[in-house]
Design a protein around this motif. Structure first.
Motif, PDB file in Angstrom:
ATOM      1  N   VAL A   1       0.839  -1.243   0.042  1.00 43.53           N
ATOM      2  CA  VAL A   1      -0.058  -0.042  -0.049  1.00 43.53           C
ATOM      3  C   VAL A   1       0.907   1.244   0.023  1.00 43.53           C
ATOM      4  N   LEU A   2       2.151   1.251   0.947  1.00 44.72           N
ATOM      5  CA  LEU A   2       2.783   2.356   0.831  1.00 44.72           C
ATOM      6  C   LEU A   2       3.625   2.504  -0.493  1.00 44.72           C
ATOM      7  N   ALA A   3       3.773   1.558  -1.291  1.00 45.04           N
ATOM      8  CA  ALA A   3       4.529   1.696  -2.408  1.00 45.04           C
ATOM      9  C   ALA A   3       3.463   2.154  -3.490  1.00 45.04           C
ATOM     10  N   LEU A   4       2.214   1.731  -3.445  1.00 42.67           N
ATOM     11  CA  LEU A   4       1.336   2.370  -4.259  1.00 42.67           C
ATOM     12  C   LEU A   4       1.253   3.776  -4.156  1.00 42.67           C
ATOM     13  N   ILE A   5       0.984   4.166  -2.625  1.00 43.74           N
ATOM     14  CA  ILE A   5       0.918   5.707  -2.535  1.00 43.74           C
ATOM     15  C   ILE A   5       1.959   6.518  -2.928  1.00 43.74           C
ATOM     16  N   VAL A   6       3.242   6.066  -2.813  1.00 41.82           N
ATOM     17  CA  VAL A   6       4.513   6.612  -3.085  1.00 41.82           C
ATOM     18  C   VAL A   6       4.531   6.958  -4.883  1.00 41.82           C
ATOM     19  N   ALA A   7       4.126   5.689  -5.549  1.00 43.30           N
ATOM     20  CA  ALA A   7       4.195   5.757  -6.951  1.00 43.30           C
ATOM     21  C   ALA A   7       2.997   6.456  -7.492  1.00 43.30           C
ATOM     22  N   THR A   8       1.915   6.760  -6.769  1.00 38.47           N
ATOM     23  CA  THR A   8       0.826   7.583  -7.435  1.00 38.47           C
ATOM     24  C   THR A   8       1.123   9.273  -7.122  1.00 38.47           C
ATOM     25  N   VAL A   9       1.843   9.443  -5.927  1.00 38.71           N
ATOM     26  CA  VAL A   9       2.116  10.849  -5.833  1.00 38.71           C
ATOM     27  C   VAL A   9       3.427  11.194  -6.681  1.00 38.71           C
ATOM     28  N   TRP A  10       4.211  10.048  -7.009  1.00 40.05           N
ATOM     29  CA  TRP A  10       5.449  10.367  -7.977  1.00 40.05           C
ATOM     30  C   TRP A  10       4.760  10.681  -9.352  1.00 40.05           C
TER      31      TRP A  10
END
Length: 58
Positions: A16-25
């Protein structure tokens, strides 16, 4: 058996954290690309701040 539960929870949280970071990026990259009307303009947070100051003054 509790260690499996904790491992699964940690894995899910990491995903979930990786998906959030990818979305923000991706959002930042799209915003940066859309804001680059002038290719000679400086990039980065300072450039955006100076653009805001220009808009306020003008």
């Amino acid at each position: 058996m509790q260690s499996r539960t904790h491992t699964g929870r940690r894995t899910r949280n990491a995903v979930v954290l990786a998906l959030i970071v990818a979305t923000v990026w991706a959002g930042a990259a799209l915003t940066r690309g859309a804001a680059q009307a002038d290719p000679s303009a400086p990039t980065g947070p300072v450039a955006h701040f100076s653009r805001v100051v220009e808009l306020i003054r003008g």
